[in-house]
Scaffold this motif. Sequence first.
Motif, short mmCIF file in Angstrom:
data_model
loop_
_atom_site.label_atom_id
_atom_site.label_comp_id
_atom_site.label_asym_id
_atom_site.label_seq_id
_atom_site.Cartn_x
_atom_site.Cartn_y
_atom_site.Cartn_z
N LEU A 1 -50.73 -79.26 -25.76
CA LEU A 1 -49.65 -80.12 -26.22
C LEU A 1 -48.78 -79.42 -27.25
O LEU A 1 -47.54 -79.52 -27.23
CB LEU A 1 -50.22 -81.41 -26.83
N LYS A 2 -49.41 -78.70 -28.18
CA LYS A 2 -48.64 -77.96 -29.20
C LYS A 2 -47.79 -76.88 -28.55
O LYS A 2 -46.63 -76.67 -28.93
CB LYS A 2 -49.59 -77.36 -30.23
N GLY A 3 -48.37 -76.16 -27.57
CA GLY A 3 -47.61 -75.12 -26.88
C GLY A 3 -46.43 -75.69 -26.12
O GLY A 3 -45.31 -75.17 -26.19
N PHE A 4 -46.67 -76.78 -25.40
CA PHE A 4 -45.59 -77.43 -24.65
C PHE A 4 -44.49 -77.90 -25.59
O PHE A 4 -43.29 -77.70 -25.33
CB PHE A 4 -46.17 -78.61 -23.87
N ALA A 5 -44.87 -78.55 -26.73
CA ALA A 5 -43.87 -79.04 -27.68
C ALA A 5 -43.06 -77.88 -28.26
O ALA A 5 -41.84 -78.01 -28.47
CB ALA A 5 -44.55 -79.83 -28.80
N GLU B 1 -39.33 -85.49 -16.49
CA GLU B 1 -40.76 -85.67 -16.77
C GLU B 1 -41.17 -84.96 -18.05
O GLU B 1 -42.00 -85.46 -18.83
CB GLU B 1 -41.59 -85.15 -15.58
N ALA B 2 -40.58 -83.79 -18.29
CA ALA B 2 -40.88 -83.04 -19.51
C ALA B 2 -40.40 -83.80 -20.74
O ALA B 2 -41.06 -83.82 -21.79
CB ALA B 2 -40.26 -81.66 -19.45
N SER B 3 -39.22 -84.42 -20.63
CA SER B 3 -38.70 -85.19 -21.77
C SER B 3 -39.63 -86.35 -22.11
O SER B 3 -39.88 -86.65 -23.28
CB SER B 3 -37.29 -85.71 -21.45
N TYR B 4 -40.16 -87.02 -21.07
CA TYR B 4 -41.11 -88.10 -21.31
C TYR B 4 -42.37 -87.56 -21.97
O TYR B 4 -42.88 -88.13 -22.95
CB TYR B 4 -41.45 -88.80 -19.99
N LEU B 5 -42.88 -86.45 -21.44
CA LEU B 5 -44.10 -85.87 -22.00
C LEU B 5 -43.88 -85.42 -23.44
O LEU B 5 -44.79 -85.52 -24.28
CB LEU B 5 -44.57 -84.70 -21.14
N LYS B 6 -42.67 -84.96 -23.75
CA LYS B 6 -42.38 -84.53 -25.13
C LYS B 6 -42.51 -85.70 -26.10
O LYS B 6 -43.04 -85.56 -27.21
CB LYS B 6 -40.97 -83.94 -25.22
N ASN B 7 -42.02 -86.87 -25.70
CA ASN B 7 -42.16 -88.05 -26.56
C ASN B 7 -43.63 -88.38 -26.80
O ASN B 7 -44.04 -88.71 -27.92
CB ASN B 7 -41.45 -89.25 -25.94
N VAL C 1 -48.59 -88.08 -30.29
CA VAL C 1 -49.98 -87.64 -30.45
C VAL C 1 -50.11 -86.65 -31.60
O VAL C 1 -51.00 -86.76 -32.45
CB VAL C 1 -50.51 -87.03 -29.14
N LEU C 2 -49.21 -85.67 -31.65
CA LEU C 2 -49.30 -84.64 -32.69
C LEU C 2 -49.00 -85.21 -34.07
O LEU C 2 -49.63 -84.80 -35.06
CB LEU C 2 -48.35 -83.49 -32.36
N ASN C 3 -48.07 -86.15 -34.15
CA ASN C 3 -47.79 -86.79 -35.45
C ASN C 3 -49.01 -87.57 -35.94
O ASN C 3 -49.35 -87.53 -37.13
CB ASN C 3 -46.58 -87.71 -35.34
N GLN C 4 -49.65 -88.31 -35.03
CA GLN C 4 -50.86 -89.05 -35.41
C GLN C 4 -51.97 -88.10 -35.83
O GLN C 4 -52.71 -88.37 -36.78
CB GLN C 4 -51.32 -89.93 -34.26
N LEU C 5 -52.09 -86.98 -35.12
CA LEU C 5 -53.11 -86.00 -35.47
C LEU C 5 -52.84 -85.41 -36.85
O LEU C 5 -53.76 -85.28 -37.67
CB LEU C 5 -53.15 -84.89 -34.42
N ASN C 6 -51.58 -85.08 -37.12
CA ASN C 6 -51.23 -84.53 -38.44
C ASN C 6 -51.49 -85.54 -39.55
O ASN C 6 -51.99 -85.19 -40.62
CB ASN C 6 -49.76 -84.10 -38.45
N GLU C 7 -51.14 -86.80 -39.27
CA GLU C 7 -51.36 -87.85 -40.27
C GLU C 7 -52.85 -88.04 -40.53
O GLU C 7 -53.28 -88.16 -41.68
CB GLU C 7 -50.74 -89.16 -39.79
#
Length: 304
Positions: free
Chosen positions: A6-10, A60-66, A71-77
Amino acid sequence: MNIRQLKGFAAVMDSGLISKAADEIGITQPAMSKMIKQIEDELGIRLFERSRGRLFPTPEASYLKNVANSVLNQLNEATRFLQDYGNMRAGDLRVMSIPGPSLFFLPNLINEFVPALSQVNASLMAWNSSSIVNWISNHQSGVGIVEIYDPNPFLRLETLDLRCACALSKSHKLAAKEILTPEDLSQESLALIVSDHPLFEDIQAVFKAAKCPMNIKFQSDLFVPQFAMIEDRGLIGIIDPINIRNYEIYSGRSDNIVFRRFEPRVGLKLTVVSPSLRPLSALENEFRSVLVGELTKIAEPVLR
């Protein structure tokens, strides 16, 4: 799909370049290309169109980016919160106590313990010993101070014996003595804890052993009200170290009342209670250690 993917894709979505995204997350360009291909194969969709050396995201990539951002924001929090939790800058601190320590001693200790601007939510409840024991036993959380208590398989108990001292007006004739005994107090007016308190029974026993009368003029179920009678009416009290500290805090260390050693020794026995079946949080465990340390330090009070 895992967090690293997910981090790589973002990173690819943000930069539009495989090479820049690879540098950002610390892998090689071929490894990044392989990672994107693995995601596409796993999901069965195409994420990017390639044109003139750049990547253009599909819908599809734009949807996955959201989704990835969420997910990454929740993980960081969560990471920040748990780091603060581990550093005791976040979490819940539940403290329960019989009334005496909850007046000034514990609020002052909690104030010193909890860092300024932290995310710690502290609570202090003044209950009787049975209610505190029942709550901690049932909920398996929190730290409490109770009167001496029998062993309990649901609780971790640590009992301390806090040496009491005589409290008297600085103008009292006995203030010149460093040590006071039942013989010294036999003709004096006393302010003491109520008769059904274990400490009263211990005080009564040493007076009886010395064959000295007790001239009790005032009794209360808390020690703090006794200070007014000591200061204004010249009574003498036999006070535990926690309430000596209470007096110092609320009086601003006034010297209107002085404290003298009482012999033979009588002590207020208190028990620090915490759960035994489930570990305390790092925050509550550290506070428990601080509390026991502070009580141990004042168990033999330095008198003035």
